[in-house]
Scaffold this active site. Sequence first.
Site, mmCIF file in Angstrom:
data_model
loop_
_atom_site.group_PDB
_atom_site.id
_atom_site.type_symbol
_atom_site.label_atom_id
_atom_site.label_comp_id
_atom_site.label_asym_id
_atom_site.label_seq_id
_atom_site.Cartn_x
_atom_site.Cartn_y
_atom_site.Cartn_z
ATOM 1 N N GLY A 125 37.215 71.072 -29.872
ATOM 2 C CA GLY A 125 36.511 69.772 -28.968
ATOM 3 C C GLY A 125 36.487 69.671 -27.725
ATOM 4 N N HIS A 136 34.666 73.904 -18.178
ATOM 5 C CA HIS A 136 35.194 72.869 -17.206
ATOM 6 C C HIS A 136 36.811 72.488 -17.806
ATOM 7 C CE1 HIS A 136 33.378 71.307 -21.223
ATOM 8 N NE2 HIS A 136 34.271 70.393 -21.358
HETATM 9 P P1 AMP Z 1 34.609 68.573 -23.450
HETATM 10 O O1 AMP Z 1 34.756 68.152 -24.578
HETATM 11 O O2 AMP Z 1 35.559 69.719 -23.221
HETATM 12 O O3 AMP Z 1 33.820 69.482 -24.370
HETATM 13 O O4 AMP Z 1 34.904 67.538 -22.908
HETATM 14 C C1 AMP Z 1 33.329 67.223 -22.734
HETATM 15 C C2 AMP Z 1 33.685 66.011 -21.473
HETATM 16 O O5 AMP Z 1 32.500 65.688 -20.886
HETATM 17 C C3 AMP Z 1 33.756 64.740 -22.132
HETATM 18 O O6 AMP Z 1 35.093 64.300 -21.574
HETATM 19 C C4 AMP Z 1 32.937 63.720 -22.216
HETATM 20 O O7 AMP Z 1 33.304 62.425 -21.620
HETATM 21 C C5 AMP Z 1 32.416 64.152 -20.547
HETATM 22 N N1 AMP Z 1 31.248 63.886 -20.101
HETATM 23 C C6 AMP Z 1 29.829 63.852 -21.142
HETATM 24 N N2 AMP Z 1 28.867 64.150 -20.101
HETATM 25 C C7 AMP Z 1 29.005 63.174 -19.313
HETATM 26 C C8 AMP Z 1 28.349 62.592 -17.921
HETATM 27 N N3 AMP Z 1 27.029 62.787 -18.054
HETATM 28 N N4 AMP Z 1 29.228 62.967 -16.668
HETATM 29 C C9 AMP Z 1 30.770 63.059 -16.779
HETATM 30 N N5 AMP Z 1 31.292 63.555 -17.981
HETATM 31 C C10 AMP Z 1 30.653 63.474 -18.803
#
Ligand code: AMP
Length: 116
Positions: free
Chosen positions: A91, A98
Site C-alpha cells: 500500500g 514515512h
Molecule cells: P503511503 O500510502 O503509506 O505511501 O502513504 C502516503 C500518504 O501520503 C497517504 O496517506 C497520502 O494521503 C499522503 N499524502 C500524499 N500527498 C500528500 C501531501 N501533499 N500532503 C500530505 N499528505 C500527503
Amino acid sequence: MTSIFSKIIKREIPADIVYEDDLCLAFRDIHPQAPTHILVVPKKEIPRLSDAAEADQALLGHLLLATNKIARQLGVDDAFRVVISNGANAGQTVFHLHLHLLGGRRFREGGLARSL
Ligand code: AMP
C-alpha cells in the site's frame, strides 16, 4: 528522484507542518484516516524502510522518538498507532520513507487491516 515529501521538506509545496528538527519533518496527512493523522518523514530520502542501511540505525530510532514527542504535543500519547507501508503491494504510494502516526479515535483490536 525527488519525492513529493522532499518538496514539502524544501517548502516547495505547502503542508500543515506540526514538528521539525534536524533530521525529520512531520505534517498532517491530506487524506486523514483518523482525527490525528501525521506523517513523520526523514529529511534523508530513503525510498522504503527496506532500503534503510545499518548507517540509518540512529535515524530510524530518532523517527520513533520524534513520533512520541509529536503524539504528546498533539495530546494523543495515551493511545496511538504507528504504521509503515513498505512497497507498493503493502500500500505504499509515496516512495520516501514515512511513519503514519494515527490517533484520536479507537482502533479495533487486531484491526490492523482496517487501520489505513
Ligand atoms: P503511503 O500510502 O503509506 O505511501 O502513504 C502516503 C500518504 O501520503 C497517504 O496517506 C497520502 O494521503 C499522503 N499524502 C500524499 N500527498 C500528500 C501531501 N501533499 N500532503 C500530505 N499528505 C500527503
